[in-house]
Motif scaffolding. Structure first.
Motif, PDB file in Angstrom:
ATOM      1  N   THR A 111       0.693  -1.186  -0.047  1.00  0.00           N
ATOM      2  CA  THR A 111       0.057   0.084  -0.036  1.00  0.00           C
ATOM      3  C   THR A 111       0.843   1.251  -0.004  1.00  0.00           C
ATOM      4  OG1 THR A 111      -1.740  -1.378   1.073  1.00  0.00           O
ATOM      5  CG2 THR A 111      -1.758   1.165   1.188  1.00  0.00           C
ATOM      6  N   ALA A 112       1.863   1.227   0.973  1.00  0.00           N
ATOM      7  CA  ALA A 112       2.604   2.509   0.848  1.00  0.00           C
ATOM      8  C   ALA A 112       3.397   2.748  -0.305  1.00  0.00           C
ATOM      9  CB  ALA A 112       3.652   2.210   2.005  1.00  0.00           C
ATOM     10  N   GLU A 113       3.841   1.682  -0.934  1.00  0.00           N
ATOM     11  CA  GLU A 113       4.534   1.815  -2.353  1.00  0.00           C
ATOM     12  C   GLU A 113       3.618   2.372  -3.375  1.00  0.00           C
ATOM     13  OE1 GLU A 113       7.631   1.114  -3.776  1.00  0.00           O
ATOM     14  OE2 GLU A 113       8.600   0.539  -2.213  1.00  0.00           O
ATOM     15  N   MET A 114       2.240   1.688  -3.578  1.00  0.00           N
ATOM     16  CA  MET A 114       1.498   2.028  -4.459  1.00  0.00           C
ATOM     17  C   MET A 114       0.639   3.628  -4.479  1.00  0.00           C
ATOM     18  SD  MET A 114      -0.963  -1.310  -4.909  1.00  0.00           S
ATOM     19  CE  MET A 114      -1.900  -0.927  -6.562  1.00  0.00           C
ATOM     20  N   PHE A 115       0.628   3.957  -3.170  1.00  0.00           N
ATOM     21  CA  PHE A 115       0.216   5.546  -2.870  1.00  0.00           C
ATOM     22  C   PHE A 115       1.165   6.426  -2.492  1.00  0.00           C
ATOM     23  CE2 PHE A 115      -3.721   2.785  -2.288  1.00  0.00           C
ATOM     24  CZ  PHE A 115      -4.449   3.121  -3.128  1.00  0.00           C
ATOM     25  N   LYS A 116       2.455   6.037  -2.508  1.00  0.00           N
ATOM     26  CA  LYS A 116       3.584   6.816  -2.133  1.00  0.00           C
ATOM     27  C   LYS A 116       3.453   7.370  -0.648  1.00  0.00           C
ATOM     28  CE  LYS A 116       5.094   5.862  -6.204  1.00  0.00           C
ATOM     29  NZ  LYS A 116       6.164   4.770  -6.507  1.00  0.00           N
ATOM     30  N   ILE A 117       3.349   6.799   0.407  1.00  0.00           N
ATOM     31  CA  ILE A 117       2.807   7.078   1.620  1.00  0.00           C
ATOM     32  C   ILE A 117       4.390   7.001   2.540  1.00  0.00           C
ATOM     33  CG2 ILE A 117       1.853   6.595   3.897  1.00  0.00           C
ATOM     34  CD1 ILE A 117      -0.466   5.360   2.379  1.00  0.00           C
ATOM     35  N   SER A 118       4.860   8.066   3.103  1.00  0.00           N
ATOM     36  CA  SER A 118       6.064   7.947   3.672  1.00  0.00           C
ATOM     37  C   SER A 118       6.018   7.268   5.162  1.00  0.00           C
ATOM     38  CB  SER A 118       6.630   9.242   4.117  1.00  0.00           C
ATOM     39  OG  SER A 118       5.808  10.026   5.098  1.00  0.00           O
ATOM     40  N   PHE A 119       7.209   6.807   5.527  1.00  0.00           N
ATOM     41  CA  PHE A 119       7.250   6.059   6.736  1.00  0.00           C
ATOM     42  C   PHE A 119       6.682   6.726   7.996  1.00  0.00           C
ATOM     43  CE2 PHE A 119       9.398   4.506  10.265  1.00  0.00           C
ATOM     44  CZ  PHE A 119       9.279   3.084  10.408  1.00  0.00           C
ATOM     45  N   LEU A 120       7.018   8.148   8.231  1.00  0.00           N
ATOM     46  CA  LEU A 120       6.477   8.662   9.113  1.00  0.00           C
ATOM     47  C   LEU A 120       5.034   9.076   9.116  1.00  0.00           C
ATOM     48  CD1 LEU A 120       9.602  11.466   9.778  1.00  0.00           C
ATOM     49  CD2 LEU A 120       8.887   9.459  11.068  1.00  0.00           C
ATOM     50  N   HIS A 121       4.606   9.487   7.678  1.00  0.00           N
ATOM     51  CA  HIS A 121       3.169   9.846   7.863  1.00  0.00           C
ATOM     52  C   HIS A 121       2.340   8.248   8.044  1.00  0.00           C
ATOM     53  CE1 HIS A 121      -0.587  11.721   6.495  1.00  0.00           C
ATOM     54  NE2 HIS A 121      -0.517  10.678   5.533  1.00  0.00           N
ATOM     55  N   PHE A 122       2.958   7.194   7.501  1.00  0.00           N
ATOM     56  CA  PHE A 122       2.160   5.858   7.867  1.00  0.00           C
ATOM     57  C   PHE A 122       2.155   5.864   9.355  1.00  0.00           C
ATOM     58  CE2 PHE A 122       1.366   1.639   8.356  1.00  0.00           C
ATOM     59  CZ  PHE A 122       0.827   0.988   7.324  1.00  0.00           C
ATOM     60  N   ALA A 123       3.131   6.146  10.108  1.00  0.00           N
ATOM     61  CA  ALA A 123       3.174   5.698  11.435  1.00  0.00           C
ATOM     62  C   ALA A 123       2.159   6.628  12.146  1.00  0.00           C
ATOM     63  CB  ALA A 123       4.576   5.834  12.105  1.00  0.00           C
ATOM     64  N   MET A 124       2.172   7.934  11.792  1.00  0.00           N
ATOM     65  CA  MET A 124       1.354   8.980  12.431  1.00  0.00           C
ATOM     66  C   MET A 124      -0.071   8.724  12.272  1.00  0.00           C
ATOM     67  SD  MET A 124       3.077  12.827  12.072  1.00  0.00           S
ATOM     68  CE  MET A 124       3.247  12.778  10.075  1.00  0.00           C
ATOM     69  N   MET A 125      -0.516   8.206  10.918  1.00  0.00           N
ATOM     70  CA  MET A 125      -1.744   7.765  10.781  1.00  0.00           C
ATOM     71  C   MET A 125      -2.389   6.665  11.552  1.00  0.00           C
ATOM     72  SD  MET A 125      -3.414  10.107   9.130  1.00  0.00           S
ATOM     73  CE  MET A 125      -4.883   9.165   8.507  1.00  0.00           C
ATOM     74  N   MET A 126      -1.485   5.802  11.681  1.00  0.00           N
ATOM     75  CA  MET A 126      -1.772   4.236  12.291  1.00  0.00           C
ATOM     76  C   MET A 126      -1.705   4.290  13.584  1.00  0.00           C
ATOM     77  SD  MET A 126      -3.244   2.566   9.932  1.00  0.00           S
ATOM     78  CE  MET A 126      -3.353   1.477   8.679  1.00  0.00           C
ATOM     79  N   ALA A 127      -1.066   5.376  14.184  1.00  0.00           N
ATOM     80  CA  ALA A 127      -0.899   5.261  15.815  1.00  0.00           C
ATOM     81  C   ALA A 127      -2.219   5.373  16.602  1.00  0.00           C
ATOM     82  CB  ALA A 127      -0.091   6.675  16.184  1.00  0.00           C
ATOM     83  N   LEU A 128      -3.186   5.889  16.348  1.00  0.00           N
ATOM     84  CA  LEU A 128      -4.380   5.688  17.124  1.00  0.00           C
ATOM     85  C   LEU A 128      -5.142   4.665  16.814  1.00  0.00           C
ATOM     86  CD1 LEU A 128      -5.951   9.639  17.269  1.00  0.00           C
ATOM     87  CD2 LEU A 128      -5.015   8.044  18.810  1.00  0.00           C
ATOM     88  N   PRO A 129      -5.282   4.185  15.549  1.00  0.00           N
ATOM     89  CA  PRO A 129      -5.880   2.862  15.191  1.00  0.00           C
ATOM     90  C   PRO A 129      -5.178   1.729  16.061  1.00  0.00           C
ATOM     91  CG  PRO A 129      -5.763   4.073  13.227  1.00  0.00           C
ATOM     92  CD  PRO A 129      -4.997   4.836  14.252  1.00  0.00           C
ATOM     93  N   GLN A 130      -3.875   1.786  16.078  1.00  0.00           N
ATOM     94  CA  GLN A 130      -2.780   0.561  16.545  1.00  0.00           C
ATOM     95  C   GLN A 130      -3.402   0.841  18.157  1.00  0.00           C
ATOM     96  OE1 GLN A 130      -1.263  -1.672  15.421  1.00  0.00           O
ATOM     97  NE2 GLN A 130       0.768  -1.928  16.064  1.00  0.00           N
ATOM     98  N   ILE A 131      -3.332   1.901  18.742  1.00  0.00           N
ATOM     99  CA  ILE A 131      -3.412   1.940  20.262  1.00  0.00           C
ATOM    100  C   ILE A 131      -4.903   1.516  20.527  1.00  0.00           C
ATOM    101  CG2 ILE A 131      -3.531   3.381  22.060  1.00  0.00           C
ATOM    102  CD1 ILE A 131      -1.389   5.161  20.649  1.00  0.00           C
ATOM    103  N   PHE A 132      -5.664   2.038  19.917  1.00  0.00           N
ATOM    104  CA  PHE A 132      -7.182   1.811  20.201  1.00  0.00           C
ATOM    105  C   PHE A 132      -7.481   0.247  19.957  1.00  0.00           C
ATOM    106  CE2 PHE A 132      -9.589   6.045  19.249  1.00  0.00           C
ATOM    107  CZ  PHE A 132      -8.567   6.553  20.078  1.00  0.00           C
ATOM    108  N   GLY A 133      -6.968  -0.408  18.812  1.00  0.00           N
ATOM    109  CA  GLY A 133      -7.178  -1.726  18.704  1.00  0.00           C
ATOM    110  C   GLY A 133      -6.513  -2.701  19.620  1.00  0.00           C
ATOM    111  N   ILE A 134      -5.245  -2.409  20.092  1.00  0.00           N
ATOM    112  CA  ILE A 134      -4.814  -3.300  20.957  1.00  0.00           C
ATOM    113  C   ILE A 134      -5.461  -3.124  22.382  1.00  0.00           C
ATOM    114  CG2 ILE A 134      -2.435  -3.664  22.496  1.00  0.00           C
ATOM    115  CD1 ILE A 134      -1.158  -2.782  19.947  1.00  0.00           C
ATOM    116  N   PHE A 135      -5.893  -1.885  22.598  1.00  0.00           N
ATOM    117  CA  PHE A 135      -6.691  -1.798  24.049  1.00  0.00           C
ATOM    118  C   PHE A 135      -8.004  -2.498  23.973  1.00  0.00           C
ATOM    119  CE2 PHE A 135      -9.420   0.782  26.609  1.00  0.00           C
ATOM    120  CZ  PHE A 135      -8.736   0.615  27.875  1.00  0.00           C
TER     121      PHE A 135
END
Length: 451
Positions: free
Chosen positions: A177-201
């Motif tokens: 997905t990151a390759e196809m939509f040219k998403i940077s590593f930092l932007h990916f991590a920032m956008m997925m931080a809340l979904p990750q935290i909420f999901g694990i909790f």
């Protein structure tokens, strides 16, 4: 014809006639779509171009994980969840194991995590003194086979995929997905931080509610029992990493993350850093006589790479058969809906699709579909993240949904541990439903903050 071959391929993967490996069926499916002119050589070349970075990165991640396993890095991490008093409340061990699984999945990817966490959990349970545990009798006889070991194995299986949303390297689907939509590593991590935290909790809460009836109140660990990552008869399995070894492991992880961030800026592929770090770790392990090349090649599941590429080719045949036109009609029905509704619609649809056809082909189909829509880049990226969450989390609804689950079941078969399909699906449905909805809500909040 593309749909027929696709359905036949998926059916064979599920049923496994003649008990052949699943890569055989995906390869045969790929040969059929090419032989019947459903896809061309140019299409296959395009599929390789799209999936090459992620495929090579997967190999690098698996080698990375296996090297760190041989160095004893995972037994070092696991030592933090073993109590010094040799007795721990089960709920605390439960939470600590999920946190350990989440960290390993984030850094070493879901496929690498399941390869090292499955034998690690077995090694942990070799330290438990079951003579001091009270026998647990589930209220429902259908779940009588659910021992504490099975529960904790299921935990690391689920969390390996649920926690693989944090970084680009955490899942093969993320890399694609990151390759196809040219998403940077930092932007990916920032956008997925809340979904990750909420999901694990939410996963911790719901999983505890589901599994606590199968667990004793406390766990007693045997004193002075060595913990090893590998429970097989490996003479080096009891290797205890030195301070120098641990320092090297942590330094390599830091270098990897720095390299990925800088590499994207300078156009250096992710797999180059992964192979470089893996090579250093493997050479160091070889110097300590902890690894043999023949054994490494035997333990590296290259068959999953063949399986995934063959399935990608079959899926491209579905795309050529008009799948994107069908998806365009479906998307038109939610195009004018609020962003939250679009996120939930895409995520839920992707979760169902990935559970049926595997998250790798589903993520490719979904990404190609999103690229065909006339949306601005921010809107497209938001829906791409929703699609990714659906693929990564929803893939756990069935055992076929992700490569990590297939590797997990392969490991269980080696250790002669059985979990019935119906038992798996019942718990998967409950856990996936809550974790997915909460994670998608977290993505909506992230979209509101960053966009």
């Amino acid at each position: 014809m593309g749909y027929i071959i696709f359905v036949a391929t998926i059916f064979c993967i599920y049923m496994r006639p003649f008990k052949l490996p699943i890569w055989v069926f995906s390869t045969l499916g790929a040969m059929c779509v090419y032989g019947l002119n459903v896809v061309s050589l140019d299409n296959i070349a395009l599929v390789w171009e799209i999936t090459k970075p992620s495929t090579l990165a997967l190999i690098g991640l698996i080698l990375f994980s296996l090297a760190f396993e041989k160095l004893g890095f995972f037994s070092h991490l696991a030592s933090y969840i073993i109590p010094n008093t040799h007795c721990i409340h089960t709920w605390k061990f439960f939470v600590l194991l999920i946190i350990l699984g989440s960290i390993v999945s984030m850094v070493f990817a879901n496929d690498g995590a399941i390869l090292v966490l499955t034998p690690l959990v077995l090694a942990l349970f070799n330290k438990i003194d079951f003579s001091k545990q009270k026998h647990i009798t589930p209220k429902i006889k259908f779940f009588a086979s659910f021992s504490p070991l099975v529960v904790f194995l299921l935990l690391i299986s689920f969390i390996s995929d649920f926690a693989s949303n944090a970084f680009i390297i955490s899942n093969l689907t993320n890399i694609i997905t990151a390759e196809m939509f040219k998403i940077s590593f930092l932007h990916f991590a920032m956008m997925m931080a809340l979904p990750q935290i909420f999901g694990i909790f939410v996963f911790i809460i719901i999983a505890w509610i589901c599994f606590r009836q199968f667990l004793p109140h406390t766990l007693h660990f045997k004193p002075d029992t060595p913990l090893s990552d590998n429970v097989n008869s490996n003479p080096n399995s009891n290797h205890k990493p030195s301070k120098i070894t641990l320092a090297l492991c942590y330094i390599l992880i830091i270098i990897l993350f720095i390299g990925i961030t800088l590499g994207q800026h300078y156009g250096i592929e992710l797999y180059i850093f992964l192979f470089g770090i893996s090579l250093i770790a493997l050479i160091y392990a070889k110097a300590l006589d902890l690894i043999q090349v023949k054994t490494l090649l035997k333990e590296t599941p290259f068959s999953v790479v063949i399986f995934s590429f063959g399935l990608f080719v079959v899926v491209f045949g579905v795309k050529n058969a008009g799948f994107l036109d069908t998806m365009q009609i479906i998307f038109d029905s939610i195009d004018l809906a609020p962003l939250l509704m679009q996120i939930f619609s895409v995520g839920i649809f992707s979760s169902l699709g990935s559970s049926i056809i595997n998250n790798l082909p589903m993520v490719l189909l979904g990404n190609l579909t999103l690229q065909s829509f006339e949306l601005n880049s921010l809107h497209t990226q938001t829906l791409a993240f929703a699609h990714l969450l659906g693929c990564n989390i929803g893939s756990k609804l069935t055992p076929l949904g992700s490569l990590a689950t297939l590797l997990f079941l392969l490991k269980l078969k080696i250790y002669n541990i059985k979990i019935s399909l119906l038992q798996y699906i019942i718990f998967a449905f409950i856990l996936v439903f809550f974790v997915l909805l909460v994670s998608l809500f977290g993505l909506w909040i992230s979209a509101m903050i960053f966009y």
